[in-house]
Design an enzyme around this catalytic site. Structure first.
Site, mmCIF file in Angstrom:
data_model
loop_
_atom_site.group_PDB
_atom_site.id
_atom_site.type_symbol
_atom_site.label_atom_id
_atom_site.label_comp_id
_atom_site.label_asym_id
_atom_site.label_seq_id
_atom_site.Cartn_x
_atom_site.Cartn_y
_atom_site.Cartn_z
ATOM 1 N N LYS A 156 13.183 4.790 4.904
ATOM 2 C CA LYS A 156 12.324 3.234 6.195
ATOM 3 C C LYS A 156 13.591 2.355 6.284
ATOM 4 O O LYS A 156 15.546 2.296 6.365
ATOM 5 C CB LYS A 156 12.158 2.218 4.676
ATOM 6 N N ASP A 162 9.474 5.886 8.788
ATOM 7 C CA ASP A 162 8.116 4.814 8.597
ATOM 8 C C ASP A 162 8.910 3.889 8.961
ATOM 9 O O ASP A 162 8.664 3.245 9.249
ATOM 10 C CB ASP A 162 8.650 4.448 6.598
ATOM 11 N N ARG A 172 3.755 9.641 14.297
ATOM 12 C CA ARG A 172 2.016 9.763 12.793
ATOM 13 C C ARG A 172 1.600 9.043 12.616
ATOM 14 O O ARG A 172 2.297 7.336 12.907
ATOM 15 C CB ARG A 172 3.188 10.154 11.481
ATOM 16 N N ARG A 213 -0.296 0.716 -2.230
ATOM 17 C CA ARG A 213 -1.617 1.976 -2.882
ATOM 18 C C ARG A 213 -2.880 0.610 -3.727
ATOM 19 O O ARG A 213 -3.485 1.295 -3.036
ATOM 20 C CB ARG A 213 -0.728 3.474 -3.561
HETATM 21 P P1 FDA Z 1 -8.466 4.353 4.255
HETATM 22 O O1 FDA Z 1 -8.141 3.051 4.437
HETATM 23 O O2 FDA Z 1 -10.229 3.382 5.066
HETATM 24 O O3 FDA Z 1 -8.994 5.386 2.872
HETATM 25 C C1 FDA Z 1 -10.060 6.333 3.672
HETATM 26 C C2 FDA Z 1 -9.880 7.229 2.457
HETATM 27 O O4 FDA Z 1 -8.527 7.170 1.380
HETATM 28 C C3 FDA Z 1 -10.456 5.629 0.661
HETATM 29 O O5 FDA Z 1 -11.720 5.759 0.411
HETATM 30 C C4 FDA Z 1 -9.939 6.949 -0.583
HETATM 31 O O6 FDA Z 1 -11.552 8.008 -0.615
HETATM 32 C C5 FDA Z 1 -9.127 7.571 0.080
HETATM 33 N N1 FDA Z 1 -7.391 6.918 -0.257
HETATM 34 C C6 FDA Z 1 -6.817 5.705 0.570
HETATM 35 N N2 FDA Z 1 -5.837 4.789 0.140
HETATM 36 C C7 FDA Z 1 -6.006 4.982 -1.223
HETATM 37 C C8 FDA Z 1 -5.067 4.793 -2.480
HETATM 38 N N3 FDA Z 1 -4.194 4.195 -2.229
HETATM 39 N N4 FDA Z 1 -5.877 5.498 -3.541
HETATM 40 C C9 FDA Z 1 -6.877 5.652 -3.700
HETATM 41 N N5 FDA Z 1 -7.525 6.666 -2.464
HETATM 42 C C10 FDA Z 1 -7.224 5.741 -1.332
HETATM 43 N N6 FDA Z 1 1.162 2.645 6.789
HETATM 44 C C11 FDA Z 1 2.604 2.175 7.185
HETATM 45 O O7 FDA Z 1 2.176 0.997 7.971
HETATM 46 N N7 FDA Z 1 3.750 2.467 7.246
HETATM 47 C C12 FDA Z 1 3.902 4.239 6.738
HETATM 48 O O8 FDA Z 1 5.505 5.245 7.745
HETATM 49 C C13 FDA Z 1 3.019 5.133 6.477
HETATM 50 N N8 FDA Z 1 3.131 6.276 6.054
HETATM 51 C C14 FDA Z 1 2.092 6.645 5.863
HETATM 52 C C15 FDA Z 1 2.274 8.227 5.307
HETATM 53 C C16 FDA Z 1 1.251 9.122 5.903
HETATM 54 C C17 FDA Z 1 1.209 10.412 5.056
HETATM 55 C C18 FDA Z 1 -0.188 8.451 4.900
HETATM 56 C C19 FDA Z 1 -1.527 9.143 5.002
HETATM 57 C C20 FDA Z 1 0.059 6.609 5.710
HETATM 58 C C21 FDA Z 1 1.229 6.393 5.872
HETATM 59 N N9 FDA Z 1 0.783 4.914 5.466
HETATM 60 C C22 FDA Z 1 1.216 4.344 6.214
HETATM 61 C C23 FDA Z 1 -0.542 4.377 5.082
HETATM 62 C C24 FDA Z 1 -2.027 3.368 5.841
HETATM 63 O O9 FDA Z 1 -1.312 3.058 6.075
HETATM 64 C C25 FDA Z 1 -3.148 3.591 5.292
HETATM 65 O O10 FDA Z 1 -2.873 2.692 4.508
HETATM 66 C C26 FDA Z 1 -3.681 4.490 3.911
HETATM 67 O O11 FDA Z 1 -3.326 6.080 4.318
HETATM 68 C C27 FDA Z 1 -5.327 4.240 4.111
HETATM 69 O O12 FDA Z 1 -5.736 4.459 4.750
HETATM 70 P P2 FDA Z 1 -6.748 5.435 5.473
HETATM 71 O O13 FDA Z 1 -6.076 6.496 6.569
HETATM 72 O O14 FDA Z 1 -6.050 6.616 3.959
HETATM 73 O O15 FDA Z 1 -7.606 5.293 5.418
#
Ligand code: FDA
Length: 314
Positions: free
Chosen positions: A77, A111, A161, A277
């Site tokens: 970061k 990040d 990413r 989270r």
């Molecule tokens: P969504 O929020 O719609 O979640 C889909 C499903 O995933 C949910 O229904 C649940 O089942 C599961 N889920 C998601 N989050 C969960 C949690 N916290 N606890 C339990 N279950 C959960 N953001 C950013 O701003 N800067 C960054 O650098 C990064 N880097 C990054 C790296 C990687 C590898 C990932 C996977 C994510 C990030 N993020 C991030 C976070 C990203 O922006 C986002 O906030 C989370 O991934 C949640 O979004 P989803 O795409 O999973 O979809």
């Protein structure tokens, strides 16, 4: 993490507080077939001394990685490297991280933090590339500016990413409705994967052009359709998920032969990460609150008055 309330939850999302914990988690994940991105937790430092301390830790990570066989990259970061104090100094410190990682070799990705850092982070990535120290970036589907940022990054051949975005932003710069963020992600995904189809597979230790970072099954399904339609080389993309999130889905994707990298944070400064989270998913907050209540009840002295007849204990 070992004593405070909600420790079960912290342990679920964070590999531990020490480098040994981080490396052990990385090895465990690698044995299960995953790639790993190690993140030494920390952000918004208030002194160059703290930023230099972070650099020292990243150097230690690299030393450890040279002794183990595991597909590990690094996530950093910019605010942990004092970008808020000086862009130039941050650039120098990040250059050191990338130079050290090249010895493994391990790719490095910046990040993306809140929107106050977007310009600085993209600037850092451009400057590092000009110093022949390329890093990957993260783009957030939630921000209106992202399609333009994506084109600029792809024009330089950078690795992206794609995530939805974890920071609360105002409606003047980001989609307020989740459905719109999801739709924006789907559009950007098409562009990121079409670009990956035109890219060669990277050399060992370099980042894949496309990283699909989501746990959203509909978007993952869409990505799989595109991967097949575009006949993507498996070296040019990977799925990415967070440590402790949707482990069932992680297993399923790997079982189907798709490359998966698990973002694995560790370190004593885990609170801001854990808060993001928790905020992402109300069910986590309910779980957190109920474990807090159980701990408080468990600690009540045995002489505590019993609940009155008729009162409800949940
Ligand atoms: P969504 O929020 O719609 O979640 C889909 C499903 O995933 C949910 O229904 C649940 O089942 C599961 N889920 C998601 N989050 C969960 C949690 N916290 N606890 C339990 N279950 C959960 N953001 C950013 O701003 N800067 C960054 O650098 C990064 N880097 C990054 C790296 C990687 C590898 C990932 C996977 C994510 C990030 N993020 C991030 C976070 C990203 O922006 C986002 O906030 C989370 O991934 C949640 O979004 P989803 O795409 O999973 O979809």
């Amino acid at each position: 993490m070992t004593h405070g309330p909600g420790r079960v939850l912290a342990r679920r999302f964070v590999a531990g507080e020490t480098l040994d914990d981080g490396i052990a988690a990385a090895m465990r994940l690698a044995r299960g077939g995953a790639r790993v991105s190690l993140d030494y937790l920390g952000e918004a430092v208030s002194s160059f001394g703290d930023a230099e301390a972070a650099l020292a830790v990243y150097r230690e990570i690299v030393d450890r990685l040279r002794q183990v066989e595991a597909p590990v990259s690094l996530s950093v970061k910019p605010s942990q490297f004092a970008v808020d104090l000086s862009r130039g100094r941050c650039l120098d410190l990040l250059s050191e991280v990338v130079r050290a990682a090249a010895r493994v070799p391990a790719g490095v990705r910046l990040d993306m933090e809140d929107s106050a850092h977007t310009d600085d982070t993209l600037w850092l990535a451009r400057q590092l590339r000009e110093r022949c120290l390329p890093v990957g970036v993260v783009l957030q589907a939630a921000l209106y500016r992202t399609p333009a940022d994506l084109e600029a990054v792809l024009a330089t051949g950078g690795s992206v990413r794609l995530c939805k975005g974890a920071y609360a932003e105002t409606a003047s710069i980001a989609y307020p409705r989740k459905a719109d963020v999801d739709a924006a992600y789907a559009r950007l995904l098409e562009r990121v994967l079409a670009n990956a189809a035109a890219m060669p597979a990277p050399a060992a230790g370099q980042l894949a052009p496309a990283a699909i970072a989501t746990h959203d099954e509909r978007l993952i399904h869409r990505a799989i359709e595109l991967i097949h339609r575009l006949k993507l080389d498996p070296g040019t993309y990977e799925f990415q998920m967070l440590y402790g999130v949707r482990r069932d889905l992680q297993e399923k994707l790997m079982g189907q032969g798709y490359p998966l990298r698990v973002y694995t944070p560790w370190g004593p400064s885990w609170y801001p990460y854990l808060s993001r989270r928790l905020a992402e998913r109300p069910a986590n907050l309910i779980f957190f609150a109920s474990s807090l209540v159980s701990e408080v009840l468990a600690k009540r002295p045995a002489t505590s008055p019993k609940p009155r007849a008729g009162s409800v204990r949940r």
